[in-house]
Design an enzyme around this catalytic site. Structure first.
Site, PDB file in Angstrom:
ATOM      1  CG  ASP A  24     -37.261 -19.104  37.259  1.00 11.75           C
ATOM      2  OD1 ASP A  24     -36.827 -17.952  37.465  1.00 11.75           O
ATOM      3  OD2 ASP A  24     -38.454 -19.445  37.453  1.00 11.75           O
ATOM      4  CG  ASP A  28     -39.799 -14.961  36.642  1.00  8.13           C
ATOM      5  OD1 ASP A  28     -39.137 -15.972  36.310  1.00  8.13           O
ATOM      6  OD2 ASP A  28     -39.615 -13.837  36.139  1.00  8.13           O
ATOM      7  CG  ASP A  32     -33.493 -15.758  36.322  1.00  9.11           C
ATOM      8  OD1 ASP A  32     -32.522 -16.484  36.613  1.00  9.11           O
ATOM      9  OD2 ASP A  32     -34.564 -15.759  36.963  1.00  9.11           O
ATOM     10  CG  ASP A 189     -31.227 -13.711  14.494  1.00  9.59           C
ATOM     11  OD1 ASP A 189     -31.379 -14.915  14.749  1.00  9.59           O
ATOM     12  OD2 ASP A 189     -32.151 -12.977  14.095  1.00  9.59           O
ATOM     13  CD  GLU A 250     -29.991 -18.040  12.007  1.00  7.19           C
ATOM     14  OE1 GLU A 250     -30.916 -18.839  12.127  1.00  7.19           O
ATOM     15  OE2 GLU A 250     -30.175 -16.808  11.952  1.00  7.19           O
TER      16      GLU A 250
END
Ligand code: GLC
Length: 506
Positions: A24, A28, A32, A189, A250
């Protein structure tokens, strides 16, 4: 830039970043892209060839980002497109490739198409059938005017209608969008989803949840033949870009033969081999899976993949019953022919967090089925100070993880972090380690012994007593301390260089 080999994925070590939990930069509590960028030196030093970023796209995060509202933008919590471009440029500059997640089976219910009521792009019906959501409960939700829409996952993830040409065109364009930005590949995915059996037939009578049937037999919403047409549309797009752009599926399907159908020169490059991840910690079960996987690789003419942990399953340090076993399994995996996928935090030996308070759990599967994947998604501990480098992280980090933090492990020669570094360094030094063939050596039932290329022998002891390796040579690496007489204790693996051979012969 060290990039350039089009077949890089065949033996690559790919590190999965779960962006929300990795690092991070803006404080926050949510990881990220800048956080990933800041850790590229860490990843380069670890020795990975590529990173795969789980979704960072605009999303309400109803399923941790696998509910995409805009496939061409970065969620403000993760950064901006400029951050993404900078990350790719820096990663490439360090010789690290970048693979992104593509989520084509469904979108978020906040996607503009769903919001605009474009029902023909989704699967709307007047009556639901008996299909169940993978996350539990019915796979259909009713809207105000009485129609129902299909969602194989959470209600916030309506399934797209792949019979609609606009859906197909949209995804071809999304592929190009990210390829133009320089990505080296895609993790697809639910790659066995998208196409549903014509007429949406009922699954019919069964014992237990449908989700448990997926491994055994075909259900009318997964692994339909028509899905292969989509990959045959995508492959020429990938091939039209220079530098070896790849895609890994996947796909949870019923047999290696069915999985093999996703792979080939006109479809996808690779598919995750989840059988290795599902194997018990025993020489016999590892051997059975390895033999099966290698036979399958032979079938498709592409090397297999190996995975021990990811964001959907309990971490292998917990699943296999402790860190010693996790380290041993890792040394086995990293010496097998094919590519290996690591999951962020496994290099620190992180366990699954089993005691998260229910009210903090965020996985939609927990809310619907009582099963939670949050325990493997707890943020990565970086520093040895309280908080581990995070301020108010989205899931709490156990206080004792300061001792497992990257900082705490940095200078400890026996740390898991340094074991991974050493293994990946050796893997680079022995180019044949990721490729080539494998020869089984005679060994007792609870010991696995293989020779990788002439001279490099891997021995894993899953038994209860120490074993003396039947090979004379130098121990290059061991997953834990050996006995004084050189025997390999239980739950330990070693890489041995046979006397008279040299790593550089390869
Ligand atoms: C895949 C992802 C999982 C997600 C699901 C729905 O299985 O790995 O995290 O929940 O797809 O997109």
């Amino acid at each position: 830039m060290l990039l350039g080999n089009d077949d890089w994925w065949r033996d690559a070590v790919v590190y999965q970043v779960y962006p929300r939990s990795f690092a991070d930069a803006d404080g926050d509590g949510t990881g990220d892209l800048q956080g990933v960028r800041d850790r590229l030196d860490y990843l380069a030093r670890l020795g990975v060839d590529a990173i795969w970023l789980s979704p960072f796209y605009t999303s309400p995060l109803a399923d941790g980002g696998y509910d995409v509202a805009d496939h061409r933008d970065v969620d403000p919590r993760f950064g901006t497109l400029a951050d993404f471009d900078a990350l790719v440029a820096d990663a490439h500059g360090k010789g690290i490739r970048v693979v992104v997640d593509l989520v084509p089976n469904h979108s978020s219910d906040q996607h503009p198409w769903f919001q605009a009521g474009l029902r023909d792009r989704y699967v709307f019906r007047d009556q639901p059938n008996d299909w169940e959501s993978i996350f539990g409960g019915p796979a259909w939700t009713q809207v105000e005017d009485g129609q129902w829409y299909l969602h194989l996952f959470a209600p916030e993830q309506p399934d797209l209608n792949w019979d609609h040409p606009e859906v197909r065109a949209e995804f071809r364009d999304i592929l190009r969008f990210w390829l133009d930005r320089g990505v080296d590949g895609f993790r697809v995915d639910v790659a066995h989803g998208m196409v549903k059996a014509a007429g949406l037939p009922d699954v019919g009578a069964k014992d237990g949840p449908q989700a448990e049937m997926l491994g055994d037999e075909q259900v009318p919403y997964f692994d339909q033949d028509g899905v292969h047409d989509i990959y045959r549309e995508w492959r020429p797009i990938l091939d039209s870009y220079p530098g070896g752009r790849m895609a890994v599926a996947e796909a949870w399907v019923s047999s290696p033969e069915r999985l093999a159908r996703y792979i080939g020169p006109d479809e996808l490059h690779q598919a995750f081999n989840f059988e290795f991840m599902m194997a018990d910690f025993h020489a016999k079960s590892f051997r059975a899976v390895i033999e099966k996987s290698l036979a399958e690789a032979e079938l498709v003419g592409a090397p297999t993949t190996w995975v021990l942990s990811n964001h959907d399953k309990p971490r292998h340090a917990t699943r296999h019953g402790g860190l010693a076993r996790a380290r041993a399994a890792t040394l086995l995996m990293l010496a097998l022919p094919g590519s290996a996928y690591l999951y962020n935090g496994e290099e620190l030996g992180l366990p699954d967090v089993l005691d998260l308070p229910d009210e903090l759990r965020q996985d939609p599967a927990f809310l619907r089925r009582g099963e939670s994947r949050d325990g493997c998604r707890v943020p990565i501990p970086w520093t040895a100070e309280p908080g581990c480098g995070w301020v108010d992280p989205w899931l709490p980090i156990p206080a004792e993880w300061t001792a497992l933090s990257a900082a705490a492990q940095e200078d400890d020669p026996d740390s898991t972090l340094n074991l991974y570094r050493a293994a990946l360094r050796l893997r680079r030094r022995h180019p044949a380690l990721g490729g080539g063939t494998l020869t089984w050596l005679d060994s007792p039932e609870d010991v696995l012994a293989v020779e990788r290329h002439p001279g490099l022998v891997v021995v894993l002891n899953t038994g209860e007593r120490p074993v003396r390796p039947d090979v004379a040579g130098e121990v290059l690496l061991a997953s834990g301390p050996l006995e004084a007489d050189g025997s390999i204790p239980p739950d330990t693996a070693v890489w041995i260089q046979r006397s008279g051979s040299s790593p550089d012969e390869s």
